[in-house]
Design a protein around this motif. Structure first.
Motif, PDB file in Angstrom:
ATOM      1  N   ALA A   1       0.977  -1.493   0.244  1.00 17.67           N
ATOM      2  CA  ALA A   1       0.227   0.645   0.275  1.00 17.67           C
ATOM      3  C   ALA A   1       0.636   0.965  -0.082  1.00 17.67           C
ATOM      4  O   ALA A   1       0.315   2.410  -1.147  1.00 17.67           O
ATOM      5  N   GLU A   2       2.092   1.275   0.771  1.00 16.46           N
ATOM      6  CA  GLU A   2       2.951   2.733   0.248  1.00 16.46           C
ATOM      7  C   GLU A   2       3.739   2.950  -0.403  1.00 16.46           C
ATOM      8  O   GLU A   2       3.584   3.808  -0.752  1.00 16.46           O
ATOM      9  N   ALA A   3       4.213   1.388  -1.515  1.00 13.18           N
ATOM     10  CA  ALA A   3       4.235   1.433  -2.667  1.00 13.18           C
ATOM     11  C   ALA A   3       3.319   2.290  -3.678  1.00 13.18           C
ATOM     12  O   ALA A   3       3.890   2.991  -4.675  1.00 13.18           O
ATOM     13  N   ALA A   4       2.348   2.215  -4.055  1.00 12.32           N
ATOM     14  CA  ALA A   4       1.149   2.883  -4.614  1.00 12.32           C
ATOM     15  C   ALA A   4       1.055   3.664  -3.901  1.00 12.32           C
ATOM     16  O   ALA A   4       1.081   4.768  -4.867  1.00 12.32           O
ATOM     17  N   ARG A   5       1.003   4.360  -2.925  1.00 14.66           N
ATOM     18  CA  ARG A   5       1.133   5.278  -2.317  1.00 14.66           C
ATOM     19  C   ARG A   5       2.257   6.550  -2.935  1.00 14.66           C
ATOM     20  O   ARG A   5       1.679   7.440  -3.299  1.00 14.66           O
ATOM     21  N   ILE A   6       3.376   5.755  -2.959  1.00 19.05           N
ATOM     22  CA  ILE A   6       4.764   6.914  -3.506  1.00 19.05           C
ATOM     23  C   ILE A   6       4.611   6.640  -4.806  1.00 19.05           C
ATOM     24  O   ILE A   6       4.906   7.701  -5.537  1.00 19.05           O
TER      25      ILE A   6
ATOM     26  N   VAL B   1      -6.290   0.536  -7.104  1.00 19.11           N
ATOM     27  CA  VAL B   1      -6.237  -0.745  -7.497  1.00 19.11           C
ATOM     28  C   VAL B   1      -5.787  -0.739  -9.067  1.00 19.11           C
ATOM     29  O   VAL B   1      -5.091  -1.415  -9.248  1.00 19.11           O
ATOM     30  N   GLY B   2      -5.417   0.319  -9.698  1.00 17.13           N
ATOM     31  CA  GLY B   2      -5.117   0.547 -11.364  1.00 17.13           C
ATOM     32  C   GLY B   2      -3.739   0.409 -10.842  1.00 17.13           C
ATOM     33  O   GLY B   2      -2.733  -0.213 -11.550  1.00 17.13           O
ATOM     34  N   THR B   3      -3.735   1.878  -9.840  1.00 22.44           N
ATOM     35  CA  THR B   3      -1.973   2.004  -9.282  1.00 22.44           C
ATOM     36  C   THR B   3      -1.437   0.034  -9.562  1.00 22.44           C
ATOM     37  O   THR B   3      -0.141  -0.159  -9.642  1.00 22.44           O
ATOM     38  N   ILE B   4      -2.032  -0.171  -8.197  1.00 24.50           N
ATOM     39  CA  ILE B   4      -1.504  -2.023  -7.797  1.00 24.50           C
ATOM     40  C   ILE B   4      -1.558  -2.645  -9.438  1.00 24.50           C
ATOM     41  O   ILE B   4      -0.120  -3.691  -9.243  1.00 24.50           O
ATOM     42  N   LYS B   5      -2.377  -2.600  -9.952  1.00 17.99           N
ATOM     43  CA  LYS B   5      -2.271  -3.260 -10.966  1.00 17.99           C
ATOM     44  C   LYS B   5      -0.782  -3.140 -11.938  1.00 17.99           C
ATOM     45  O   LYS B   5      -0.206  -3.722 -13.005  1.00 17.99           O
ATOM     46  N   GLY B   6      -0.711  -1.558 -12.378  1.00 22.03           N
ATOM     47  CA  GLY B   6       0.528  -1.127 -13.062  1.00 22.03           C
ATOM     48  C   GLY B   6       1.753  -1.674 -12.068  1.00 22.03           C
ATOM     49  O   GLY B   6       2.533  -1.903 -12.694  1.00 22.03           O
ATOM     50  N   ILE B   7       1.693  -1.836 -10.805  1.00 19.95           N
ATOM     51  CA  ILE B   7       3.444  -2.316 -10.572  1.00 19.95           C
ATOM     52  C   ILE B   7       3.495  -3.467 -10.295  1.00 19.95           C
ATOM     53  O   ILE B   7       4.346  -3.788 -10.921  1.00 19.95           O
ATOM     54  N   ALA B   8       2.537  -4.127 -10.259  1.00 16.41           N
ATOM     55  CA  ALA B   8       2.348  -5.766 -10.440  1.00 16.41           C
ATOM     56  C   ALA B   8       2.499  -6.381 -11.715  1.00 16.41           C
ATOM     57  O   ALA B   8       3.917  -6.775 -12.453  1.00 16.41           O
TER      58      ALA B   8
END
Length: 92
Positions: free
Chosen positions: A67-72, A85-92
């Motif tokens: 969650a903190e990685a997504a926030r950054i 959700v879009g950010t987490i999908k983009g990082i993964a």
């Protein structure tokens, strides 16, 4: 004002996960380690408390760190994706 609150979703989600896991996790690990220690549990009370707290914190950090990685990422690159959700999908 929008940029002030752009990292709120992952912060709330991460620390909600932390709150929902660390306190029950401490109780779970405390009881587990008490039962594993058997009759020596009273003598080992302080180490059991420390170990149970550390174990619960490790479990809680499994949710907080992504969650903190997504926030950054949301704060550093606002156009990366829409929402948490879009950010987490983009990082993964």
């Amino acid at each position: 004002w929008q940029m002030l609150f752009c990292g709120v979703q992952p912060t709330v989600a991460g620390y909600a996960w932390y709150g929902l896991t660390v306190y029950p996790g401490y109780e779970f690990f405390s009881r587990l380690y008490d039962s594993l220690a058997g009759s020596a549990a009273e003598e080992l009370h302080a180490p059991i408390v420390i170990l149970a707290g550390a174990s619960a914190t490790v479990l809680a950090c499994i949710g907080v760190c992504p969650a903190e990685a997504a926030r950054i990422r949301i704060v550093a690159q606002p156009d990366f994706a829409d929402g948490l959700v879009g950010t987490i999908k983009g990082i993964a």
